[in-house]
Design a protein around this motif. Structure first.
Motif, PDB file in Angstrom:
ATOM      1  N   TRP A  98       0.836  -1.203   0.000  1.00  0.00           N
ATOM      2  CA  TRP A  98       0.000   0.000   0.000  1.00  0.00           C
ATOM      3  C   TRP A  98       0.874   1.257   0.000  1.00  0.00           C
ATOM      4  CZ3 TRP A  98      -5.445   0.341   0.396  1.00  0.00           C
ATOM      5  CH2 TRP A  98      -6.109  -0.876   0.570  1.00  0.00           C
ATOM      6  N   PRO A  99       0.379   2.327  -0.624  1.00  0.00           N
ATOM      7  CA  PRO A  99       0.950   3.649  -0.333  1.00  0.00           C
ATOM      8  C   PRO A  99       0.454   4.067   1.047  1.00  0.00           C
ATOM      9  CG  PRO A  99      -0.834   3.858  -1.928  1.00  0.00           C
ATOM     10  CD  PRO A  99      -0.682   2.392  -1.645  1.00  0.00           C
ATOM     11  N   LEU A 100       1.362   4.299   1.967  1.00  0.00           N
ATOM     12  CA  LEU A 100       0.988   4.479   3.372  1.00  0.00           C
ATOM     13  C   LEU A 100       0.745   5.936   3.748  1.00  0.00           C
ATOM     14  CD1 LEU A 100       3.629   2.004   4.832  1.00  0.00           C
ATOM     15  CD2 LEU A 100       1.224   1.542   4.297  1.00  0.00           C
ATOM     16  N   ASN A 101       1.606   6.811   3.266  1.00  0.00           N
ATOM     17  CA  ASN A 101       1.448   8.227   3.602  1.00  0.00           C
ATOM     18  C   ASN A 101       2.118   9.081   2.544  1.00  0.00           C
ATOM     19  OD1 ASN A 101       4.322   9.030   4.510  1.00  0.00           O
ATOM     20  ND2 ASN A 101       3.902   7.243   5.792  1.00  0.00           N
ATOM     21  N   TYR A 102       1.720  10.344   2.517  1.00  0.00           N
ATOM     22  CA  TYR A 102       2.321  11.323   1.605  1.00  0.00           C
ATOM     23  C   TYR A 102       2.848  12.487   2.424  1.00  0.00           C
ATOM     24  CZ  TYR A 102       2.756  15.216  -1.616  1.00  0.00           C
ATOM     25  OH  TYR A 102       3.243  16.302  -2.304  1.00  0.00           O
ATOM     26  N   GLU A 103       4.090  12.866   2.162  1.00  0.00           N
ATOM     27  CA  GLU A 103       4.723  13.993   2.852  1.00  0.00           C
ATOM     28  C   GLU A 103       4.969  15.118   1.852  1.00  0.00           C
ATOM     29  OE1 GLU A 103       8.905  15.111   5.159  1.00  0.00           O
ATOM     30  OE2 GLU A 103       8.414  13.012   4.725  1.00  0.00           O
ATOM     31  N   SER A 104       4.342  16.253   2.071  1.00  0.00           N
ATOM     32  CA  SER A 104       4.485  17.393   1.168  1.00  0.00           C
ATOM     33  C   SER A 104       5.812  18.106   1.398  1.00  0.00           C
ATOM     34  CB  SER A 104       3.333  18.375   1.376  1.00  0.00           C
ATOM     35  OG  SER A 104       3.479  19.504   0.539  1.00  0.00           O
ATOM     36  N   ILE A 105       6.481  18.415   0.308  1.00  0.00           N
ATOM     37  CA  ILE A 105       7.751  19.146   0.379  1.00  0.00           C
ATOM     38  C   ILE A 105       7.576  20.586  -0.111  1.00  0.00           C
ATOM     39  CG2 ILE A 105      10.117  19.262  -0.510  1.00  0.00           C
ATOM     40  CD1 ILE A 105      10.078  16.198  -0.640  1.00  0.00           C
ATOM     41  N   GLU A 106       6.767  20.757  -1.169  1.00  0.00           N
ATOM     42  CA  GLU A 106       6.566  22.100  -1.732  1.00  0.00           C
ATOM     43  C   GLU A 106       5.184  22.187  -2.363  1.00  0.00           C
ATOM     44  OE1 GLU A 106       8.469  25.066  -5.172  1.00  0.00           O
ATOM     45  OE2 GLU A 106       9.381  23.126  -4.751  1.00  0.00           O
ATOM     46  N   THR A 107       4.502  23.306  -2.110  1.00  0.00           N
ATOM     47  CA  THR A 107       3.195  23.574  -2.715  1.00  0.00           C
ATOM     48  C   THR A 107       3.223  24.973  -3.317  1.00  0.00           C
ATOM     49  OG1 THR A 107       2.136  22.223  -0.995  1.00  0.00           O
ATOM     50  CG2 THR A 107       0.711  23.633  -2.311  1.00  0.00           C
ATOM     51  N   SER A 108       2.982  25.061  -4.616  1.00  0.00           N
ATOM     52  CA  SER A 108       3.000  26.365  -5.294  1.00  0.00           C
ATOM     53  C   SER A 108       1.804  26.458  -6.238  1.00  0.00           C
ATOM     54  CB  SER A 108       4.307  26.550  -6.070  1.00  0.00           C
ATOM     55  OG  SER A 108       4.480  25.506  -7.030  1.00  0.00           O
ATOM     56  N   THR A 109       1.544  27.661  -6.724  1.00  0.00           N
ATOM     57  CA  THR A 109       0.378  27.880  -7.580  1.00  0.00           C
ATOM     58  C   THR A 109       0.794  28.548  -8.881  1.00  0.00           C
ATOM     59  OG1 THR A 109      -0.941  28.219  -5.585  1.00  0.00           O
ATOM     60  CG2 THR A 109      -1.936  28.854  -7.668  1.00  0.00           C
ATOM     61  N   ASN A 110       0.303  28.007  -9.998  1.00  0.00           N
ATOM     62  CA  ASN A 110       0.459  28.630 -11.314  1.00  0.00           C
ATOM     63  C   ASN A 110      -0.904  29.193 -11.699  1.00  0.00           C
ATOM     64  OD1 ASN A 110       0.806  29.354 -13.961  1.00  0.00           O
ATOM     65  ND2 ASN A 110       1.727  27.426 -14.624  1.00  0.00           N
ATOM     66  N   TRP A 111      -1.038  30.507 -11.660  1.00  0.00           N
ATOM     67  CA  TRP A 111      -2.330  31.137 -11.940  1.00  0.00           C
ATOM     68  C   TRP A 111      -2.673  31.104 -13.418  1.00  0.00           C
ATOM     69  CZ3 TRP A 111      -4.805  31.250  -7.684  1.00  0.00           C
ATOM     70  CH2 TRP A 111      -4.148  31.517  -6.478  1.00  0.00           C
ATOM     71  N   GLU A 112      -1.714  30.804 -14.280  1.00  0.00           N
ATOM     72  CA  GLU A 112      -1.971  30.694 -15.724  1.00  0.00           C
ATOM     73  C   GLU A 112      -1.574  29.302 -16.202  1.00  0.00           C
ATOM     74  OE1 GLU A 112      -0.057  33.941 -17.708  1.00  0.00           O
ATOM     75  OE2 GLU A 112      -1.327  35.456 -16.747  1.00  0.00           O
ATOM     76  N   ALA A 200      -8.310  34.228 -20.706  1.00  0.00           N
ATOM     77  CA  ALA A 200      -8.732  33.590 -19.458  1.00  0.00           C
ATOM     78  C   ALA A 200      -7.927  32.311 -19.263  1.00  0.00           C
ATOM     79  CB  ALA A 200     -10.220  33.270 -19.489  1.00  0.00           C
ATOM     80  N   TYR A 201      -7.379  32.155 -18.063  1.00  0.00           N
ATOM     81  CA  TYR A 201      -6.552  30.995 -17.739  1.00  0.00           C
ATOM     82  C   TYR A 201      -7.135  30.271 -16.528  1.00  0.00           C
ATOM     83  CZ  TYR A 201      -2.994  33.398 -20.547  1.00  0.00           C
ATOM     84  OH  TYR A 201      -2.310  34.037 -21.557  1.00  0.00           O
ATOM     85  N   ALA A 202      -7.033  28.951 -16.561  1.00  0.00           N
ATOM     86  CA  ALA A 202      -7.396  28.144 -15.391  1.00  0.00           C
ATOM     87  C   ALA A 202      -6.151  27.975 -14.528  1.00  0.00           C
ATOM     88  CB  ALA A 202      -7.924  26.782 -15.815  1.00  0.00           C
ATOM     89  N   PRO A 203      -6.222  28.310 -13.250  1.00  0.00           N
ATOM     90  CA  PRO A 203      -5.076  28.126 -12.354  1.00  0.00           C
ATOM     91  C   PRO A 203      -5.000  26.690 -11.837  1.00  0.00           C
ATOM     92  CG  PRO A 203      -6.824  29.291 -11.209  1.00  0.00           C
ATOM     93  CD  PRO A 203      -7.332  29.018 -12.586  1.00  0.00           C
ATOM     94  N   ALA A 204      -3.826  26.332 -11.335  1.00  0.00           N
ATOM     95  CA  ALA A 204      -3.643  24.993 -10.760  1.00  0.00           C
ATOM     96  C   ALA A 204      -2.556  25.061  -9.691  1.00  0.00           C
ATOM     97  CB  ALA A 204      -3.257  23.980 -11.835  1.00  0.00           C
ATOM     98  N   VAL A 205      -2.649  24.134  -8.773  1.00  0.00           N
ATOM     99  CA  VAL A 205      -1.659  23.992  -7.701  1.00  0.00           C
ATOM    100  C   VAL A 205      -0.673  22.898  -8.084  1.00  0.00           C
ATOM    101  CG1 VAL A 205      -1.331  23.201  -5.315  1.00  0.00           C
ATOM    102  CG2 VAL A 205      -3.145  24.832  -5.854  1.00  0.00           C
ATOM    103  N   ASN A 206       0.605  23.186  -7.897  1.00  0.00           N
ATOM    104  CA  ASN A 206       1.642  22.187  -8.115  1.00  0.00           C
ATOM    105  C   ASN A 206       2.089  21.658  -6.755  1.00  0.00           C
ATOM    106  OD1 ASN A 206       5.094  22.050  -9.083  1.00  0.00           O
ATOM    107  ND2 ASN A 206       3.500  20.608  -9.612  1.00  0.00           N
TER     108      ASN A 206
END
Length: 258
Positions: A98-112, A200-206
């Motif tokens: 199983w994948p047991l856990n996820y540890e986030s290292i970096e969260t950023s946003t691309n607005w375009e 018009a751009y759809a944003p997304a989180v990386n």
């Protein structure tokens, strides 16, 4: 005196409010279209699953942190009967890898993240400014996904989505739609002798981090129940997760066609 000062500082820090989860601040160019969107996007409802008493007992016994909602759900649906004659009883139950856990290292946003629409007005022959507003010309789907192939993709995506939603406080989904005819009254002035473009751009989180895998066993010894995780491995992973019902606008007034 020093002892009193140290005790005072401990009390001060203990009484300080904890820092809440980070919330991403939207730029002024990003507009909420949830009320105007002609395609009703389903809300992503991924609550943090509460483990049952048995599941909680098993999770606390594990040698590796387990946060996978699907594995917790499986444990919630399990039952292990205790018997007064269990002395000397031993059993090992293999639940799989199983994948047991996820540890986030970096969260950023691309607005375009992805361009979804262009509105245009030619005012080169005009003598006064004209108004340009947003209207969605075609129905558009914006997809995200993992940046690499990885085992148990759906489980990993759920853990990454939960983490990103908690860190950004944004409405996120791996798939979102902008319906045809969606419009906003916010106007942009196109001067005389100019061409006006409204993009018009759809944003997304990386989201970037690390997922931990392992082989999960339930071990029964007499009345004792525990989880043992073997062959633990970790793998780096990233994902693009679109923001639902938000658009980023960019207006350009040009002398020549673009």
């Amino acid at each position: 005196m020093k002892r009193w000062f140290a005790l005072s500082m401990i009390l001060i820090f203990a009484c300080m409010p904890t820092i809440s989860e980070a919330t991403v601040k939207l730029p002024s160019s990003v507009i909420d279209i949830s009320k105007e969107n002609t395609y009703p996007n389903p809300t992503q409802n991924l609550p943090y699953l509460q483990p049952s008493e048995l599941a909680k007992q098993l999770l606390q016994s594990a040698n590796v942190k387990i946060e996978n909602p699907e594995l917790i759900r499986l444990l919630n649906e399990s039952s292990i009967s205790s018997t007064p004659f269990a002395i000397g009883y031993e059993a090992t139950i293999y639940l799989g890898q199983w994948p047991l856990n996820y540890e986030s290292i970096e969260t950023s946003t691309n607005w375009e993240y992805q361009k979804v629409n262009t509105n245009f007005i030619d005012n080169r022959g005009g003598k006064t400014a004209v108004r340009l507003t947003y209207r969605q010309e075609i129905q558009k789907q914006v997809r995200g996904g993992l940046t690499a192939s990885i085992p148990n993709e759906e489980d990993v995506k759920k853990m990454m989505l939960l983490t990103a939603m908690k860190k950004t406080n944004l409405p996120l989904s791996f798939s979102t739609w902008i319906g045809i005819g969606t419009k906003k009254e916010q106007a942009y002035n196109v001067p005389p002798k100019k061409l006006g473009y409204l993009y018009a751009y759809a944003p997304a989180v990386n989201e970037k981090g690390k997922v931990t895998y392992g082989e999960v066993y339930i071990v029964l010894k007499g009345k004792k129940k525990s989880i043992v995780v073997k062959n633990v491995t970790s793998q780096g992973i990233g994902a693009w997760i679109p923001v639902q019902d938000r658009l980023s606008f960019a207006f350009v007034a040009s002398d020549v066609p673009r």
